[in-house]
Design a protein around this motif. Structure first.
Motif, mmCIF file in Angstrom:
data_model
loop_
_atom_site.group_PDB
_atom_site.id
_atom_site.type_symbol
_atom_site.label_atom_id
_atom_site.label_comp_id
_atom_site.label_asym_id
_atom_site.label_seq_id
_atom_site.Cartn_x
_atom_site.Cartn_y
_atom_site.Cartn_z
ATOM 1 N N GLN A 7 -12.826 101.497 -45.257
ATOM 2 C CA GLN A 7 -13.150 102.534 -44.267
ATOM 3 C C GLN A 7 -13.428 103.863 -44.959
ATOM 4 N N GLN A 8 -12.654 104.208 -45.980
ATOM 5 C CA GLN A 8 -12.905 105.439 -46.728
ATOM 6 C C GLN A 8 -14.252 105.374 -47.449
ATOM 7 N N ASP A 11 -16.879 105.944 -44.756
ATOM 8 C CA ASP A 11 -16.924 107.358 -44.376
ATOM 9 C C ASP A 11 -17.690 108.177 -45.411
ATOM 10 N N LEU A 14 -21.519 107.675 -45.198
ATOM 11 C CA LEU A 14 -22.185 108.318 -44.070
ATOM 12 C C LEU A 14 -22.639 109.738 -44.392
ATOM 13 N N ARG A 18 -25.493 111.242 -41.042
ATOM 14 C CA ARG A 18 -24.796 111.453 -39.777
ATOM 15 C C ARG A 18 -25.762 111.444 -38.595
ATOM 16 N N GLU A 24 -19.709 107.261 -31.672
ATOM 17 C CA GLU A 24 -18.543 107.176 -32.549
ATOM 18 C C GLU A 24 -18.919 106.717 -33.948
ATOM 19 N N ARG A 25 -18.141 107.177 -34.899
ATOM 20 C CA ARG A 25 -18.366 106.743 -36.274
ATOM 21 C C ARG A 25 -18.000 105.272 -36.392
ATOM 22 N N LYS A 27 -16.640 101.658 -37.648
ATOM 23 C CA LYS A 27 -15.401 101.191 -38.284
ATOM 24 C C LYS A 27 -15.702 99.900 -39.034
ATOM 25 N N ALA A 34 -17.674 97.918 -46.354
ATOM 26 C CA ALA A 34 -18.366 99.163 -45.995
ATOM 27 C C ALA A 34 -19.873 98.983 -46.122
#
Length: 188
Positions: A7-8, A11, A14, A18, A24-25, A27, A34
Motif C-alpha cells: 500500500q505504501q 501511494d 500515485l 492524482r 477514493e485512492r 487500495k 502495488a
C-alpha cells in the motif's frame, strides 16, 4: 531495516497521477501488488478519460518510463504513466546558472477537445516547486531536491583542487559522453 508495504508503494506510485484517480485512492487487496493495482488504475483511467485501450500492454509498458537524452540539453521521459520533457537552457552568459524547463504531457481527452495551453509558471531559485499551482506535492519535493543537488554539484565543481571533474566509469558514463561530445563540437 524498515519494511515497506504494498500500500505504501502504491501511494508513492500515485505521485503525479492524482488526476487519474477518480474518487477514493485505490487500495491494494490481499494477494495483489502495488504494480498490479496501479496498472489497472492506469488502464481504467486512460480508457475513460482519453479513449485509449491499454489492455494489450504489459504492466511494465503501462507503468515504466524510459529516459532519452538528446544532445545537448533535452531529456524526454517516455511511457504511458510519465510523460515529461526537461530542457536546460543558458541563462545569459553565466556558466553557473541556467533555465530549467519542465513540461508535463497528457494525451488529448477522448472528446477530442484540446485543453488550452498551460500557463507558464516561473519558479525562482529560492522558491519551491511545491508552491506552483496544480503541481503534485511529490513532484514539487522531487524538483526542490534536484535544485538543491544542482547547487551542491556546482559548488563542488568550483571547489575541486585539480580544476576538473572525474566521472565514474559506469554510473556517470552519460555525463562523460556529454562532455566528450561537447568538447568535440567546441574544438571543431
Amino acid at each position: 531495516s524498515v519494511e515497506v508495504t504494498e500500500q505504501q508503494v502504491l501511494d508513492g506510485m500515485l505521485m503525479g497521477d492524482r488526476s487519474l484517480v477518480d474518487g477514493e485512492r485505490p487500495k491494494v487487496p490481499e494477494g495483489s501488488t502495488a504494480r498490479e493495482v496501479m496498472a489497472k488504475q492506469m488502464r481504467d483511467a486512460y480508457l475513460t478519460q482519453f479513449g485509449i485501450d491499454l489492455s494489450g500492454m504489459s504492466n511494465s509498458e503501462v507503468l515504466d518510463s524510459i529516459k532519452y537524452s538528446l544532445f545537448p540539453n533535452l531529456f524526454i521521459f517516455t511511457g504511458i504513466s510519465l510523460r515529461i520533457l526537461y530542457q536546460y537552457r543558458p541563462l545569459g552568459n553565466d556558466p553557473d546558472r541556467c533555465l530549467f524547463d519542465i513540461l508535463f504531457m497528457r494525451p488529448v481527452p477522448k472528446d477530442g477537445v484540446r485543453p488550452d495551453p498551460a500557463p507558464v509558471t516561473y519558479v525562482r531559485e529560492h522558491e519551491s516547486y511545491r508552491d506552483v499551482p496544480g503541481m503534485d506535492p511529490g513532484f514539487g519535493l522531487l524538483f526542490d531536491q534536484d535544485t538543491q543537488i544542482m547547487r551542491w554539484q556546482n559548488e563542488g565543481n568550483h571547489a575541486t583542487v585539480k580544476g576538473a571533474i572525474t566521472y565514474s566509469n559506469y554510473m556517470e558514463s552519460r555525463l562523460r559522453h556529454l562532455h566528450n561530445t561537447l568538447d568535440k563540437y567546441l574544438k571543431a
